[in-house]
Design an enzyme around this catalytic site. Structure first.
Site, PDB file in Angstrom:
ATOM      1  N   GLU A 110       0.814  -1.228   0.000  1.00  0.00           N
ATOM      2  CA  GLU A 110       0.000   0.000   0.000  1.00  0.00           C
ATOM      3  C   GLU A 110       0.841   1.269   0.000  1.00  0.00           C
ATOM      4  O   GLU A 110       0.571   2.228   0.720  1.00  0.00           O
ATOM      5  CB  GLU A 110      -0.982  -0.047   1.173  1.00  0.00           C
ATOM      6  CG  GLU A 110      -1.938  -1.237   1.056  1.00  0.00           C
ATOM      7  CD  GLU A 110      -2.842  -1.450   2.254  1.00  0.00           C
ATOM      8  OE1 GLU A 110      -2.672  -0.732   3.261  1.00  0.00           O
ATOM      9  OE2 GLU A 110      -3.724  -2.329   2.190  1.00  0.00           O
ATOM     10  N   GLU A 161      -6.822  -9.821  -2.962  1.00  0.00           N
ATOM     11  CA  GLU A 161      -7.528  -9.856  -1.675  1.00  0.00           C
ATOM     12  C   GLU A 161      -9.027  -9.641  -1.881  1.00  0.00           C
ATOM     13  O   GLU A 161      -9.651  -8.855  -1.170  1.00  0.00           O
ATOM     14  CB  GLU A 161      -6.970  -8.793  -0.726  1.00  0.00           C
ATOM     15  CG  GLU A 161      -5.474  -8.888  -0.465  1.00  0.00           C
ATOM     16  CD  GLU A 161      -4.966  -7.816   0.496  1.00  0.00           C
ATOM     17  OE1 GLU A 161      -5.791  -7.215   1.220  1.00  0.00           O
ATOM     18  OE2 GLU A 161      -3.737  -7.581   0.526  1.00  0.00           O
TER      19      GLU A 161
END
Length: 522
Positions: free
Chosen positions: A297, A399
């Site tokens: 991220e 995910e």
């Protein structure tokens, strides 16, 4: 990956403009996010319908700034759609914006407008715009066409005797033993020692990722106290069942997901801790994981680059590649494919970051898209995957889940939409769901209850697993001694019976445009 060049002229509109073929660009007063009124280039449209998938595109050019994130938005009779597509446009150059939308209710009139994401007053020019409607059936048929093109292949089995003479009428039975496409889920330590959970998982999936057990806060909660016991046991379970695993993650740029003791380090102390972490992890698990999420991220957070300098991420990638050169190294990010409303992770920002790392010498990179969806926007998802695919790198949905704010029946509907869109895209190389099961549930979405009875989302997964596997093939060779069929890519077992003799063999069906030919002799 080459540097982006300035495009001096727009291309022709897709679908000859579709519903915008005869609609002129207007200027409309729009109340921006800051509350001020700005005048935006816009299309005023009539009679948009519910249950229609609209694919939108246009060419965009700006003046008044060196570069700007241009956002396309939509106002209908009932709803404002904050973002249906974005593009980072450069001064004087034409850039391609592609996205789309699906309305929750029909609208007699609508305004599709363009503005700078920060409400800045810049000059935006629009050309070659297109709005193409598709029924859901048309969209599904297109998905199925692409699945048949990229996930399946024609095969001809030739049967002959030892002299090479063709054997007509030989009985053939073919069964798919394994699938080439990696499809799986996150797992956690809760699967250890839980035989029903293990059996349920192994029956379905050929890929896995550890939910939290490999993260730094899990393996070294206190400085110097490194413990890989849980991750070792998880890997043993996967090895025993021939399931591949992604390595998630080495570092996480979000400060709150770093060990507390690491958050307090600076300078040389932090550099030493980082160096020990990556060397310990990579030497321990070299060649064990097919991927590594290097710096999780990084478009939203920059814990390490703030403290170690702007080249910290590049150094992480370089060290990881040297330590485990055959693993694919990934960026992994949320809100890239799920939405275009998050300016930090718009698709152009992702591509720009990849290019920066490439120019710095990074190799073996992959595109990780987390896929934590609310209400999926399928035309936007497809447009973003299309744009990322121009990089020529492997794309994984890493995910996937649907927000827990959505009821379970609707979760299942949305999950099926996302999985079909991902599986049908030629550049998507694998799909992982974020559905590790805990006694108190899952992160956002579970596939089963605690007794492994399917929830609606689990029913969808089982339906697609069956649909995306070649059923048992039975038949006889023709006058040419051949038997042909289309099958999903993967490993197959074939049994041939002729004249009271039986021969068994195995073969692999990999991706290719031409018919695969497989020869068996009696």
């Amino acid at each position: 990956m080459l540097l982006k060049q300035c495009k001096e002229r727009p291309e022709e509109p897709l679908y000859n403009g579709g519903d915008l073929q005869d609609v002129a660009v207007d200027v409309q007063p729009i109340v921006g996010d800051s509350g001020s009124t700005i005048y935006c280039p816009a299309f005023v449209m009539q009679n948009l319908t519910q249950a229609t998938i609209y694919s939108f595109s246009s060419w965009v050019k700006i003046n008044g700034a060196d570069s700007a994130l241009v956002r396309a938005s939509l106002i209908t009779n009932h709803t404002n759609y904050n973002c249906i597509g974005t593009v980072v446009a450069n001064h004087g150059c034409w850039s391609f914006l592609k996205g789309g939308f699906e309305l929750t209710s029909s609208s007699n009139s609508a305004i599709l407008y363009f503005q700078h994401s920060e409400d800045r007053d810049i000059n935006i020019t629009i050309a070659s715009a297109s709005l193409q409607p598709f029924t859901k059936q048309q969209w599904r048929l297109n998905q199925q066409y692409k699945i048949n093109s990229v996930r399946k292949r024609a095969l001809t089995i030739h049967v002959s005797n030892g002299n090479g003479e063709k054997l007509e009428g030989a009985r053939i039975m073919v069964e798919q033993a394994s699938k080439e496409f990696p499809f799986g889920s996150a797992i956690a330590k809760t699967i250890l020692g839980n035989v029903p959970y293990q059996n349920w998982f192994v029956e379905r999936f050929n890929a896995a990722v550890f939910e939290n057990e490999l993260k730094w806060y899990a393996t070294e909660p206190k400085p110097g106290q490194v413990n890989y016991t849980i991750s070792d046991r998880l890997l043993e379970f996967l090895r025993a069942n021939q399931i591949v695993a992604r390595g998630h993650n080495i570092f996480w740029e979000d400060p709150k997901y770093n060990p507390e003791w690491v958050r307090n380090l600076t300078g040389l102390e932090l550099q030493s801790a980082v160096s020990s972490r990556i060397k310990s992890l990579m030497s321990k698990y070299k060649e064990e994981f097919i991927h590594w999420d290097i710096s999780n991220e990084m478009l939203h957070f920059d814990f390490y680059e703030q403290r170690l300098g702007p080249d910290a991420t590049l150094q992480f990638f370089e060290t990881a590649h040297k330590s485990d050169p055959l693993a694919t190294l990934f960026m992994n990010e949320f809100n890239v494919v799920e939405t275009c409303s998050d300016e930090s992770s718009n698709v152009d920002a992702y591509i720009s970051r990849m290019r920066e790392l490439k120019q710095g010498g990074m190799s073996m990179e992959g595109i990780g898209l987390e896929g934590h969806f609310g209400i999926p926007n399928l035309p936007l998802m497809r447009a973003i995957l299309d744009k990322l695919s121009t990089l020529g790198l492997p794309i994984w949905l890493t995910e996937v889940d649907i927000s827990s704010k959505i009821d379970k029946e609707t979760q299942a509907i949305y999950l099926e939409e996302v999985l079909r869109e991902g599986f049908s895209h030629p550049s998507v190389n694998g799909i992982m769901m974020w559905t590790a099961l805990h006694p108190n549930g899952c992160y956002q979405m579970c596939l089963t209850d605690n007794d492994f009875r399917n929830l609606p989302a689990g029913n969808v997964v089982d339906k697609l697993l069956k649909e995306w596997k070649t059923g048992a093939e039975h038949g006889h060779t023709d006058e040419h001694g051949a038997y042909s069929f289309y099958g999903f890519l993967g490993e197959y077992e074939v049994t041939i019976t002729h004249a009271n003799r039986t021969v068994k063999s195995i073969f692999s069906l990999g991706r290719g445009d031409e018919t695969r030919h497989f020869y068996i002799q009696f």
